[in-house]
Write a protein that holds these residues in place. Structure first.
Motif, short mmCIF file in Angstrom:
data_model
loop_
_atom_site.label_atom_id
_atom_site.label_comp_id
_atom_site.label_asym_id
_atom_site.label_seq_id
_atom_site.Cartn_x
_atom_site.Cartn_y
_atom_site.Cartn_z
N GLN A 62 24.93 2.38 28.82
CA GLN A 62 25.73 1.35 29.48
C GLN A 62 24.86 0.25 30.11
N SER A 63 23.55 0.45 30.13
CA SER A 63 22.66 -0.55 30.69
C SER A 63 22.48 -1.70 29.69
N LYS A 68 21.71 -3.39 24.16
CA LYS A 68 20.98 -4.23 23.19
C LYS A 68 20.34 -3.35 22.12
N PHE A 69 19.74 -2.25 22.56
CA PHE A 69 19.08 -1.35 21.61
C PHE A 69 20.11 -0.78 20.63
N ILE A 70 21.22 -0.30 21.16
CA ILE A 70 22.26 0.30 20.32
C ILE A 70 22.85 -0.74 19.37
N ASP A 71 23.08 -1.96 19.85
CA ASP A 71 23.62 -3.01 19.00
C ASP A 71 22.71 -3.31 17.82
N ARG A 72 21.39 -3.24 18.03
CA ARG A 72 20.45 -3.47 16.93
C ARG A 72 20.46 -2.32 15.94
N ARG A 73 20.81 -1.12 16.38
CA ARG A 73 20.80 0.06 15.50
C ARG A 73 22.05 0.19 14.67
N VAL A 74 23.15 -0.40 15.09
CA VAL A 74 24.42 -0.21 14.39
C VAL A 74 24.65 -1.29 13.37
#
Length: 74
Positions: A62-63, A68-74
């Protein structure tokens, strides 16, 4: 810990396989990201398996950095 009907329930730890699946990553990636501070630090059980505190993973996800990290991975 999660609240259910006024009681506190401890959540099970997040396992390496869980993060590999969630982030579509290899074990080496997860270990690298944990070591370099991208992911929260994992605890090691008595056999050396990596286990993450569920609340720490939720807070990270949620940070700003986690999103940002998750958005780049999906």
């Amino acid at each position: 810990m999660a609240q259910t009907n006024g009681t506190t329930k401890t959540l099970p730890p997040v396992m390496l396989a869980d993060l590999m699946q969630a982030l579509n990553a290899t074990e080496a990636n997860i270990r690298w990201w944990e070591a370099d501070g991208t992911l929260p630090k994992a605890e090691r059980d008595e056999t050396g398996r990596l286990l993450w505190d569920t609340r720490a993973i939720q807070e990270w996800a949620q940070s700003d950095a986690g999103r940002k990290f998750i958005d780049r991975r999906v």
